[in-house]
Scaffold this motif. Structure first.
Motif: not given
Length: 329
Positions: A220-229, A286-296, A298-302
């Motif tokens: 119950e204490k184990i969970f994983y946070v990840g991202y995908t493009g 799913l918890i968030e859709c990543v918005d673009p970050i100026p100068g970064k 999309m992979k870096e923003a994620c």
């Protein structure tokens, strides 16, 4: 400011004078408070000045029942000038007094303001303590808000999503991911914090550039946070394959491989059997859709948002989680 430190004993001594209905009570109270001021290293001159100032006032005037003065000189609205205190500032009250005559040039401002209408009020600048320690106490979250993944799933089953536009939703086709593993909810939490976060956009298995959380139902204490493009549908196919074949591509598949003969012993005889057994071991939201970050890119923003949520949900090994990555260049 120095004048505030000097005025604190006077203000408190006047409050004692106002609260004591009998002179004998005031005498005892001011003696007791004087000892407190000495303990706080106030000088005798400051203490005596505070006592004299409070003694010269009548209790009626401090209670504000002086009707004669209020009727002959009606009190006008007061306007505080709030300034962040800085020792390098000039004496602002003197500047106001010296220029108050400007407000008497027109009949409208003269009617609105008088010598006591404007006063300076200082507020403290932010310091290291105020930045580190919150100055507000939040109420304890209810039991429902503290429930982790099992209770979130119960809410999803009972259709308790309150916002039809924002949240994590199953696709209409009920693909393998949505049918067996997806948590449908408009909020999420983690076992390591007593707080719920709202999902601020509509997310499905076809949404790209997302942050997601995988919960271990057995541990119950184990969970994983990840991202995908890619879409979560594509990313989950990789997760599922790596868990099945013991490929240590991420912390979650490494965890399942490590306990493949114990806690996470899965039926790998057929694809259907594997999906059915894995369904009882983990779930995804799913918890968030990543918005673009100026100068970064999309992979870096994620990666930036993934790192943020790993810290916010306390998913890293520093807090007993399984995520390894805590900082990114």
């Amino acid at each position: 400011p120095a004048h505030i430190c000097k005025n604190i004993p006077i203000g408190v001594m006047k409050r004692i004078r106002r609260n004591c209905s009998e002179d004998a009570d005031f005498t005892l109270a001011k003696t007791e408070y004087s000892q407190y001021l000495r303990h706080r290293q106030y000088s005798e001159d400051v203490i005596q000045e505070a006592i004299e100032s409070a003694t010269q006032c009548t209790r009626e005037s401090l209670l504000g029942v002086d009707k004669a003065s209020s009727s002959s000189n009606p009190i006008k609205k007061q306007y505080p000038i709030v300034i962040k205190f800085n020792q390098k500032l000039p004496l602002m009250s003197k500047i106001i007094r010296d220029n108050l005559h400007i407000l008497e040039l027109t009949s409208e401002t003269k009617e609105m303001f008088n010598c006591k209408s404007l006063f300076v009020s200082y507020k403290m600048e932010k310091n290291l303590k105020s930045l580190i320690c919150k100055n507000k106490y939040t109420n304890k979250l209810s039991v429902a808000r503290n429930q982790v993944v099992s209770n979130v799933e119960e809410n999803a089953d009972s259709n308790t999503i309150t916002n039809i536009n924002h949240g994590c939703f199953k696709c209409p086709k009920l693909c393998t991911l949505c049918k067996n593993f997806m948590i449908e909810s408009n909020s999420f939490t983690s076992p390591n914090i007593n707080r719920q976060f709202l999902i601020k956009s509509r997310l499905t298995c076809d949404t790209q550039n997302i942050i997601y959380v995988i919960y271990d139902k057995i541990c119950e204490k184990i969970f994983y946070v990840g991202y995908t493009g890619d879409t979560m549908k594509v990313r989950w196919a990789n997760h599922k394959s790596h868990i099945k074949y013991g490929k240590k591509s991420c912390e979650m598949s490494t965890h399942f491989t490590k306990h493949s003969t114990g806690l996470h012993k899965l039926d790998k005889s057929t694809t259907t059997a594997f999906t059915a057994s894995l369904k009882n071991h983990l779930s995804i939201i799913l918890i968030e859709c990543v918005d673009p970050i100026p100068g970064k890119s999309m992979k870096e923003a994620c990666e930036i948002r993934e790192t943020y949520w790993q810290g916010a949900l306390k998913a890293t090994r520093l807090f007993g989680g399984i995520n390894k990555r805590t900082n990114r260049n």
